[in-house]
Design a protein around this motif. Structure first.
Motif, mmCIF file in Angstrom:
data_model
loop_
_atom_site.group_PDB
_atom_site.id
_atom_site.type_symbol
_atom_site.label_atom_id
_atom_site.label_comp_id
_atom_site.label_asym_id
_atom_site.label_seq_id
_atom_site.Cartn_x
_atom_site.Cartn_y
_atom_site.Cartn_z
ATOM 1 N N LYS A 39 -76.049 65.134 118.489
ATOM 2 C CA LYS A 39 -75.627 66.530 118.448
ATOM 3 C C LYS A 39 -74.226 66.572 117.866
ATOM 4 O O LYS A 39 -73.357 65.799 118.261
ATOM 5 N N ARG A 40 -73.973 67.442 116.920
ATOM 6 C CA ARG A 40 -72.643 67.567 116.327
ATOM 7 C C ARG A 40 -71.685 68.139 117.365
ATOM 8 O O ARG A 40 -72.003 69.089 118.070
ATOM 9 N N GLU B 84 -65.102 71.197 121.864
ATOM 10 C CA GLU B 84 -65.457 70.009 122.632
ATOM 11 C C GLU B 84 -64.537 68.835 122.281
ATOM 12 O O GLU B 84 -64.104 68.095 123.153
ATOM 13 N N ALA B 85 -64.213 68.701 121.010
ATOM 14 C CA ALA B 85 -63.383 67.584 120.561
ATOM 15 C C ALA B 85 -61.971 67.660 121.126
ATOM 16 O O ALA B 85 -61.360 66.639 121.424
ATOM 17 N N TYR B 86 -61.443 68.875 121.279
ATOM 18 C CA TYR B 86 -60.058 69.036 121.734
ATOM 19 C C TYR B 86 -59.936 69.545 123.161
ATOM 20 O O TYR B 86 -58.861 69.914 123.601
ATOM 21 N N ALA B 87 -61.020 69.529 123.888
ATOM 22 C CA ALA B 87 -61.000 69.938 125.297
ATOM 23 C C ALA B 87 -60.365 68.822 126.124
ATOM 24 O O ALA B 87 -60.322 67.664 125.697
ATOM 25 N N PRO B 88 -59.863 69.158 127.320
ATOM 26 C CA PRO B 88 -59.339 68.090 128.180
ATOM 27 C C PRO B 88 -60.456 67.086 128.484
ATOM 28 O O PRO B 88 -61.616 67.459 128.582
ATOM 29 N N PRO B 89 -60.104 65.808 128.629
ATOM 30 C CA PRO B 89 -61.147 64.812 128.921
ATOM 31 C C PRO B 89 -61.830 65.104 130.250
ATOM 32 O O PRO B 89 -61.222 65.668 131.156
ATOM 33 N N ALA B 90 -63.077 64.708 130.338
ATOM 34 C CA ALA B 90 -63.853 64.968 131.552
ATOM 35 C C ALA B 90 -63.172 64.352 132.771
ATOM 36 O O ALA B 90 -62.956 65.005 133.777
ATOM 37 N N ASN B 91 -62.830 63.107 132.698
ATOM 38 C CA ASN B 91 -62.125 62.420 133.778
ATOM 39 C C ASN B 91 -60.968 61.647 133.175
ATOM 40 O O ASN B 91 -61.150 60.927 132.201
ATOM 41 N N PHE B 92 -59.796 61.800 133.764
ATOM 42 C CA PHE B 92 -58.675 61.031 133.255
ATOM 43 C C PHE B 92 -57.769 60.603 134.400
ATOM 44 O O PHE B 92 -57.715 61.227 135.451
#
Length: 159
Positions: free
Chosen positions: A11-12, A17-25
């Motif tokens: 899926k492209r 999505e590319a610049y969203a905060p990471p899911a877990n950090f």
């Protein structure tokens, strides 16, 4: 057989999505070393800055100051109480602590900076381990202003 080796269509990713905060950090920095005291009462401590969105950490941001001996305490607690292989700390540099040196020994800027980098590597390796993240001693080290060495060892429970 060719069907078994075909690529799975991907899926492209959108820009959001590319610049969203990471899911877990989990970000931990060891910064701002300060040397206190004089003579035999002299020591250096470091600021530990932590930011995380992992549910296991009750505080999402914290700043505490820790000495080398506090890192030794954490390592000892994790070795005793957890099931993980705990990485080594940078050495004590006993030769640098000998009297009558022509330099500042363990209080030289270059030594302090090298130790700071090594402590940052150590705490990031430890805190990045999923089993260590549940250890109460790690939470005390990262998030409590004062380390209660009489704490009751155990796991952190997430709701």
């Amino acid at each position: 057989m060719a069907a078994a080796t075909q690529r799975i269509p991907s899926k492209r990713q959108t820009l959001d999505e590319a610049y969203a905060p990471p899911a877990n950090f989990l970000e931990i920095e060891v910064v701002n070393p300060i040397t206190h005291g004089v003579g035999k009462m002299r020591y250096t401590d470091y600021e530990i800055r932590m930011r995380s969105n992992l549910p296991v950490f009750k505080q999402k941001e914290s700043n505490v100051r820790r000495r080398y001996s506090d890192f030794e305490w954490l390592r000892g607690e994790l070795e005793r109480d957890s099931k993980i292989v705990v990485p080594q700390l940078p050495g004590k540099s006993l030769k640098r602590q000998l009297p009558f040196r022509s330099d500042d020994g363990i209080f030289e800027e270059e030594f302090i900076e090298n130790r700071r980098k090594a402590l940052e590597t150590f705490i990031n390796k430890v805190a990045g381990h999923p089993l260590a993240q549940n250890e109460r001693s790690l939470h005390i080290f990262l998030q409590e202003v004062a380390i209660d060495k009489n704490y009751i060892p155990g796991k952190i429970r997430t709701a």
